[in-house]
Design an enzyme around this catalytic site. Structure first.
Site, PDB file in Angstrom:
ATOM      1  N   GLU A  15       0.849  -1.203   0.000  1.00 49.27           N
ATOM      2  CA  GLU A  15       0.000   0.000   0.000  1.00 49.27           C
ATOM      3  C   GLU A  15       0.878   1.244   0.000  1.00 49.27           C
ATOM      4  O   GLU A  15       2.029   1.193   0.441  1.00 49.27           O
ATOM      5  CB  GLU A  15      -0.842   0.033   1.293  1.00 49.27           C
ATOM      6  CG  GLU A  15      -1.789  -1.118   1.406  1.00 49.27           C
ATOM      7  CD  GLU A  15      -2.400  -1.231   2.801  1.00 49.27           C
ATOM      8  OE1 GLU A  15      -2.091  -0.395   3.682  1.00 49.27           O
ATOM      9  OE2 GLU A  15      -3.185  -2.160   2.994  1.00 49.27           O
ATOM     10  N   LYS A  28       2.224   4.579   1.513  1.00 47.03           N
ATOM     11  CA  LYS A  28       2.340   5.072   2.897  1.00 47.03           C
ATOM     12  C   LYS A  28       2.027   6.569   2.872  1.00 47.03           C
ATOM     13  O   LYS A  28       2.862   7.376   2.460  1.00 47.03           O
ATOM     14  CB  LYS A  28       3.740   4.802   3.449  1.00 47.03           C
ATOM     15  CG  LYS A  28       3.853   5.164   4.911  1.00 47.03           C
ATOM     16  CD  LYS A  28       5.157   4.644   5.494  1.00 47.03           C
ATOM     17  CE  LYS A  28       5.212   4.811   6.996  1.00 47.03           C
ATOM     18  NZ  LYS A  28       4.990   6.164   7.459  1.00 47.03           N
ATOM     19  N   ASP A  87       1.462  10.311   3.805  1.00 39.98           N
ATOM     20  CA  ASP A  87       2.247  11.144   4.708  1.00 39.98           C
ATOM     21  C   ASP A  87       1.348  12.217   5.305  1.00 39.98           C
ATOM     22  O   ASP A  87       1.177  13.294   4.739  1.00 39.98           O
ATOM     23  CB  ASP A  87       3.394  11.777   3.909  1.00 39.98           C
ATOM     24  CG  ASP A  87       4.477  12.283   4.831  1.00 39.98           C
ATOM     25  OD1 ASP A  87       4.416  11.987   6.032  1.00 39.98           O
ATOM     26  OD2 ASP A  87       5.395  12.959   4.345  1.00 39.98           O
ATOM     27  N   TYR A 129      -6.582   2.430   5.924  1.00 38.99           N
ATOM     28  CA  TYR A 129      -5.665   1.356   5.578  1.00 38.99           C
ATOM     29  C   TYR A 129      -5.669   0.171   6.538  1.00 38.99           C
ATOM     30  O   TYR A 129      -4.921  -0.761   6.344  1.00 38.99           O
ATOM     31  CB  TYR A 129      -4.241   1.880   5.437  1.00 38.99           C
ATOM     32  CG  TYR A 129      -3.777   2.741   6.586  1.00 38.99           C
ATOM     33  CD1 TYR A 129      -3.568   2.205   7.836  1.00 38.99           C
ATOM     34  CD2 TYR A 129      -3.549   4.103   6.391  1.00 38.99           C
ATOM     35  CE1 TYR A 129      -3.157   2.979   8.889  1.00 38.99           C
ATOM     36  CE2 TYR A 129      -3.132   4.897   7.452  1.00 38.99           C
ATOM     37  CZ  TYR A 129      -2.941   4.334   8.693  1.00 38.99           C
ATOM     38  OH  TYR A 129      -2.534   5.100   9.740  1.00 38.99           O
ATOM     39  N   LYS A 176      10.677   3.136   3.429  1.00 37.59           N
ATOM     40  CA  LYS A 176      10.637   4.592   3.292  1.00 37.59           C
ATOM     41  C   LYS A 176      11.441   4.999   2.056  1.00 37.59           C
ATOM     42  O   LYS A 176      12.591   4.574   1.918  1.00 37.59           O
ATOM     43  CB  LYS A 176      11.257   5.248   4.524  1.00 37.59           C
ATOM     44  CG  LYS A 176      10.415   5.129   5.774  1.00 37.59           C
ATOM     45  CD  LYS A 176       9.386   6.228   5.802  1.00 37.59           C
ATOM     46  CE  LYS A 176       8.976   6.681   7.165  1.00 37.59           C
ATOM     47  NZ  LYS A 176       9.787   7.452   7.976  1.00 37.59           N
ATOM     48  N   CYS A 229      16.329  46.553   5.614  1.00 34.47           N
ATOM     49  CA  CYS A 229      15.529  46.046   4.491  1.00 34.47           C
ATOM     50  C   CYS A 229      16.347  46.127   3.200  1.00 34.47           C
ATOM     51  O   CYS A 229      16.873  47.198   2.865  1.00 34.47           O
ATOM     52  CB  CYS A 229      14.249  46.866   4.363  1.00 34.47           C
ATOM     53  SG  CYS A 229      13.293  46.415   2.918  1.00 34.47           S
ATOM     54  N   CYS A 268      14.535  48.934   0.918  1.00 33.81           N
ATOM     55  CA  CYS A 268      14.374  50.354   1.231  1.00 33.81           C
ATOM     56  C   CYS A 268      15.305  50.805   2.354  1.00 33.81           C
ATOM     57  O   CYS A 268      15.251  51.944   2.788  1.00 33.81           O
ATOM     58  CB  CYS A 268      12.920  50.653   1.590  1.00 33.81           C
ATOM     59  SG  CYS A 268      12.451  49.976   3.178  1.00 33.81           S
ATOM     60  N   CYS A 294       9.925  44.542   7.735  1.00 36.76           N
ATOM     61  CA  CYS A 294      10.332  45.894   7.393  1.00 36.76           C
ATOM     62  C   CYS A 294       9.145  46.788   7.740  1.00 36.76           C
ATOM     63  O   CYS A 294       8.059  46.605   7.207  1.00 36.76           O
ATOM     64  CB  CYS A 294      10.651  45.999   5.901  1.00 36.76           C
ATOM     65  SG  CYS A 294      10.741  47.719   5.365  1.00 36.76           S
ATOM     66  N   CYS A 322       8.107  51.210   1.011  1.00 35.62           N
ATOM     67  CA  CYS A 322       8.996  50.125   0.602  1.00 35.62           C
ATOM     68  C   CYS A 322       8.398  49.491  -0.666  1.00 35.62           C
ATOM     69  O   CYS A 322       7.281  48.958  -0.619  1.00 35.62           O
ATOM     70  CB  CYS A 322       9.093  49.130   1.751  1.00 35.62           C
ATOM     71  SG  CYS A 322      10.130  47.720   1.390  1.00 35.62           S
TER      72      CYS A 322
HETATM   73  S1  IVH Z   1      -0.479   0.342   8.835  1.00 37.69           S
HETATM   74  C1  IVH Z   1      -0.514  -1.842  12.772  1.00 37.69           C
HETATM   75  N1  IVH Z   1      -0.718   1.402   6.438  1.00 37.69           N
HETATM   76  O1  IVH Z   1       2.445   5.220   8.986  1.00 37.69           O
HETATM   77  C2  IVH Z   1      -0.767  -1.080  11.522  1.00 37.69           C
HETATM   78  N2  IVH Z   1       0.126   2.774   8.192  1.00 37.69           N
HETATM   79  O2  IVH Z   1       4.921   4.653  10.523  1.00 37.69           O
HETATM   80  C3  IVH Z   1       0.097   0.109  11.413  1.00 37.69           C
HETATM   81  N3  IVH Z   1       0.621   5.084   7.499  1.00 37.69           N
HETATM   82  O3  IVH Z   1       1.104   5.296  12.215  1.00 37.69           O
HETATM   83  C4  IVH Z   1      -0.213   1.056  10.373  1.00 37.69           C
HETATM   84  N4  IVH Z   1       0.007   4.869   5.380  1.00 37.69           N
HETATM   85  O4  IVH Z   1       0.024   6.765  10.428  1.00 37.69           O
HETATM   86  C5  IVH Z   1      -0.347   1.612   7.717  1.00 37.69           C
HETATM   87  N5  IVH Z   1      -1.014   2.210   4.275  1.00 37.69           N
HETATM   88  C6  IVH Z   1      -0.653   2.415   5.538  1.00 37.69           C
HETATM   89  C7  IVH Z   1      -0.181   3.664   5.993  1.00 37.69           C
HETATM   90  C8  IVH Z   1       0.219   3.799   7.333  1.00 37.69           C
HETATM   91  C9  IVH Z   1       0.476   5.704   6.308  1.00 37.69           C
HETATM   92  C10 IVH Z   1       1.169   5.724   8.707  1.00 37.69           C
HETATM   93  C11 IVH Z   1       0.361   5.499   9.955  1.00 37.69           C
HETATM   94  C12 IVH Z   1       1.278   4.843  10.919  1.00 37.69           C
HETATM   95  C13 IVH Z   1       2.615   5.216  10.373  1.00 37.69           C
HETATM   96  C14 IVH Z   1       3.644   4.188  10.764  1.00 37.69           C
END
Ligand code: IVH
Length: 667
Positions: free
Chosen positions: A113, A115, A117, A225, A312, A406, A409, A424, A430
C-alpha cells in the site's frame, strides 16, 4: 567509544530525539528529515541494546511519540496504535521476508500500500454510526477530534449497506492534497503570514484546531488502511479493505495483493518513480502480510507489528554550495531568507534556490557563509535545506548574520519577541510592500481587477500608481503611452477598475490588506459593523469581543487605522465610490419565490454562475438550501447532480428543473 562516551552519546541522542518528537507532534513542524530522525533512533536503539545498563523507561525508543494536546478530551484506543518498523533498502526487506518465513510454515500473500504522509487517526463505528475519532496520541490514548473529523467530507458518518460488523475500529491517515496546500500557502502569502512547511504538518495542524469550522474550510481528506474488530468479514486484510470501500470508506485504489517479496520490490520501484504523479504526499510503501490469522500468529513487538513493515523512500538529497542568501520582502513587510545555491539536479529538476524560512531556522542550522548544504526534495514540492556538511566548512567561515536593514528600502528591520519573522516597518514607502499591497487589492478574491503582477510592476515603475487608491485615477491615455497597452487592453483594464467599485463591503475590507485580516476575519468584522467608520472607532476590547479575533489581530487592526496614510487612502477610495458600508438590506427584485426552499445542485457553466443562481433565489424571496428534504420546493440542477440528492429527490417526488426553466420561471 568507552563507557563514558557511550553514556554521553546516548544522552545526546535522547535529548535530540525528544526535542524533534516535540517539534513534530506538538508544534507540527519538523527541523530534520524523517530519514535523519530514523538514523538517530536506530543508533540509539543499537547503543541501548548493547549497553542495557543505560536503560531508561522514558527514552524516545520506549514509545511511539506523543501528539496529544490536553485541551482535547482523551480517549483510550481499543487496540494500541503502533508504529511501523522502517526499512530503506532491499536487503532489509529480504530480511523481513525471511523472518516471516521462519515463523510461519504456510503460504501467504503480501499487500503493498502507499504510505500516506499525514496524521494518523482511528475511528470507531458501532451499528454503522461513527462513534468517535481519536488521534494516535501516545499510542494508548489520543485526542478526541470527532468534531473536526466530522467536517471531512470523505469520512462516512453513517455507513452504506448493512454488511459491516456491528463494532469495529478503522485506521487511516488524514492528508492535505497538494492543490489545497498550495492554495493555503498562496492565501498565507497574501495575508502576510509565514508559510506552512509541508502538507503533513499542515494536515496535523488543521486536525488539532479547536474550532471545527476552520477544519471544515481547509479540505482535508482521509485514506483508510487498516480495520480491527472481533468479527471482521473475511480473513484477508485486502478483501476487508475492499469491503470497507463498499461501506463508504476511501481506500486507495493503488493497493495490490502480491505473491512474494520480488513482486513487492517491483511495486516499490514502480511507486518510487510514479509517486510524483500523485496529488498528495506519500513517504514510502507499507508491506503487510495479507492473511489476518497469520498476522495474529506473528503478533507484535513492543512497538511494531511483526507482520508489516514500511519501506521509506529516501528523499532525494544532494550536496551543493550556498552561494548567497537573498532576502525577499513580502506584501506585509515579512522578510523571507532564500538560499541561492550552486544549481544541482534533484528528482529531475534543477534546484537553484531553497527557502530558509526565518532567522531561527538559520540559527538552528548554524548556517555559515559558503557552507555546503544538503538539499532535499521528498514527496514535497518545495526543496528544503536539511543539513550541512561540516567537514567541508572552511576554518575561517563566518556564521550567516540575518540582515538588519531592508534590502529594498534600507529601513531597520523589526522582530517581535514572540515571532520568528523579521519585518520591514516601512510599509508605505517600501516598493515590494507597495506593489504587494496593490497585487493583493486587485486579486480575484478581493477587488477582482483584471491585471496581474506584471501590470502592477509596469504601472508602478511608470509612476502611474503609488498606492491602491491611485488605481482609480488611471486614464486610458496614460495607459496607451505604455508599450504594453493597445487600445483594447487599456479599455479593458479601465473598465475592470470601474467595475470593481461594485465590490461588496466585506471584500473591500479584505482588499485593504490589513495584516492578519483574511477573508474569514473580514466576514466576522462585517457581521459586527455596518461601515468602515464604525470599524475604525472600535477599541481593543470591542475588537477582541468579536468571534475569532484575538490580541494579535486586534492590534493589527488598530495599528492600521492609526496610520494617517491609511486613512487618506480610505478617504480617496470613498471618493472614488467604493463600498465602505453594507448595502441596505438589498431590496428583493421580486417575491415570486417567497416561501419556497430551493436546492441548487450540480455544476453550471462556471462556479460563479452557480453562485449567481443561488443569489437569484434569494433576490426573488426564496430560501436556498443545501440538502434535499421533504420541505424542498424544487431543485435547480446543473450537470452531474450528486447521485444521493437525485435519489432523494426521486424518493420524495421533488421537481428538478434546469437553469433555463428556472430563468423563465423568474421572468
Ligand atoms: S499500517 C498496525 N498502512 O504510517 C498497523 N500505516 O509509521 C500500522 N501510514 O502510524 C499502520 N500509510 O500513520 C499503515 N497504508 C498504511 C499507511 C500507514 C500511512 C502511517 C500510519 C502509521 C505510520 C507508521
Amino acid at each position: 567509544m568507552n563507557k563514558e562516551e557511550i553514556k554521553n552519546r546516548i544522552h545526546e541522542l535522547r535529548e535530540c530525539l525528544h526535542k524533534h518528537n516535540y517539534n513534530y507532534y506538538i508544534l507540527a513542524k519538523s527541523e530534520i528529515s524523517d530519514y535523519e530522525f530514523d538514523i538517530k533512533m536506530k543508533e540509539l536503539e543499537k547503543l541501548e541494546t548493547e549497553n542495557p545498563e543505560f536503560f531508561d523507561k522514558n527514552s524516545p525508543t520506549q514509545r511511539v511519540g506523543d501528539d496529544r494536546n490536553h485541551e482535547f478530551k482523551q480517549i483510550k484506543h481499543s487496540y494500541p496504535m503502533l508504529s511501523l518498523g522502517n526499512t530503506y533498502n532491499n536487503e532489509e526487506l529480504i530480511e523481513f521476508d525471511a523472518r516471516i518465513k521462519k515463523s510461519i510454515a504456510e503460504d501467504f500473500n503480501y499487500v503493498c500500500e502507499l504510505k500516506f504522509d499525514g496524521a494518523s487517526i482511528s475511528l470507531k463505528y458501532t451499528d454503522g454510526q461513527l462513534v468517535h475519532a481519536v488521534t494516535r496520541g501516545d499510542g494508548t490514548e489520543g485526542d478526541d477530534v470527532t468534531a473536526n473529523i466530522k467536517t471531512i467530507k470523505s469520512i462516512p458518518l453513517k455507513l452504506q449497506g448493512t454488511e459491516y460488523p456491528n463494532e469495529f475500529e478503522i485506521r487511516g491517515e488524514i492528508i492535505l492534497p497538494h492543490s489545497v496546500f498550495a492554495e493555503l500557502n498562496r492565501q498565507k502569502e497574501l495575508e502576510g503570514e509565514p508559510l506552512l512547511a509541508n502538507p503533513r504538518n499542515a494536515a496535523s495542524g488543521i486536525l488539532k484546531k479547536r474550532n471545527s469550522y476552520y477544519v471544515s474550510k481547509r479540505a482535508l481528506d482521509c485514506f483508510f488502511y487498516y480495520i480491527m474488530g472481533n468479527e471482521l468479514p473475511t480473513n484477508s486484510h485486502f478483501e476487508n479493505m475492499q469491503l470497507a470501500k463498499k461501506w463508504g470508506f476511501k481506500v486507495s485504489e493503488h493497493s495490490e495483493k502480491l505473491k512474494d517479496i520480488n513482486e513487492v520490490i517491483d511495486y516499490i520501484n514502480k511507486w518510487d518513480k510514479k509517486r510524483e504523479t500523485l496529488p498528495f504526499d506519500i513517504d514510502g510503501i507499507v508491506i503487510k502480510v495479507d492473511e489476518t490469522p497469520l498476522q495474529q500468529e506473528l503478533g507484535f513487538t513492543s512497538k511494531f507489528p511483526r507482520w508489516a513493515i514500511s519501506y521509506k523512500f529516501k528523499a532525494e538529497r544532494e550536496l551543493t554550495k550556498l552561494e548567497s542568501i537573498s532576502y525577499q520582502v513580502g506584501r506585509t513587510g515579512a522578510i523571507t531568507p532564500v538560499a541561492n545555491l550552486t544549481p544541482v539536479l534533484l528528482s529531475g529538476t534543477t534546484v537553484k534556490r531553497a527557502s530558509l524560512h526565518n532567522s531561527d531556522f538559520i540559527k538552528n542550522l548554524d548556517l555559515h557563509n559558503d557552507d555546503f548544504v544538503y538539499v532535499e526534495k521528498g514527496g514535497e514540492i518545495i526543496p528544503k535545506v536539511v543539513g550541512i556538511d561540516y567537514n567541508k566548512r572552511k576554518l575561517d567561515a563566518t556564521p550567516v548574520i540575518f540582515v538588519e536593514y531592508c534590502p529594498e528600502c534600507n529601513t531597520q528591520l523589526i522582530k517581535n519577541e514572540t515571532e520568528a519573522i523579521h519585518y520591514c516597518p516601512n510599509e508605505n514607502n517600501c516598493p515590494p510592500q507597495i506593489k504587494g499591497k496593490i497585487e493583493h487589492f486587485i486579486s480575484r478574491k478581493a477587488m477582482n481587477i483584471e491585471a496581474g503582477e506584471a501590470t502592477v510592476e509596469l504601472l508602478y515603475n511608470a509612476n502611474l500608481i503609488k498606492d491602491i487608491s491611485s488605481l482609480y485615477e488611471l486614464t486610458e491615455e496614460q495607459l496607451l503611452k505604455l508599450e504594453r497597452f493597445a487600445k483594447k487592453s487599456a479599455q479593458n483594464l479601465i473598465a475592470s477598475i470601474q467595475k470593481s467599485k461594485e465590490t461588496e463591503f466585506q471584500k473591500v475590507i479584505y482588499a485593504l490588506g490589513i495584516r492578519y485580516v483574511g477573508e474569514t476575519i473580514a466576514k466576522k468584522l462585517v457581521k459586527k459593523v455596518n461601515d468602515i467608520d464604525t470599524l475604525k472607532s472600535l477599541t481593543f476590547e470591542q475588537l477582541i469581543e468579536i468571534d475569532e479575533i484575538g490580541d494579535k489581530i486586534a492590534v493589527s487592526i488598530l495599528d492600521f487605522f492609526a496610520e494617517e496614510k491609511n486613512i487618506t487612502i480610505i478617504e480617496n477610495l470613498k471618493r472614488h465610490g467604493l463600498k465602505f458600508k453594507i448595502e441596505q438590506m438589498q431590496e428583493n427584485i421580486s417575491n415570486s419565490l417567497a416561501g419556497k426552499s430551493i436546492v441548487v445542485s450540480g455544476s453550471f457553466a462556471t462556479p460563479q454562475r452557480r453562485k449567481e443562481i443561488e443569489e437569484m433565489v434569494e433576490k426573488h424571496g426564496g430560501k436556498k438550501s443545501g440538502s434535499v428534504t421533504s420541505k424542498t420546493s424544487f431543485i435547480v440542477a446543473g450537470a452531474n447532480m450528486g447521485s444521493s440528492k437525485l435519489e432523494k429527490a426521486k424518493q420524495l417526488n421533488i421537481k428538478i428543473i434546469n437553469e433555463e426553466e428556472f430563468l423563465s420561471m423568474l421572468a
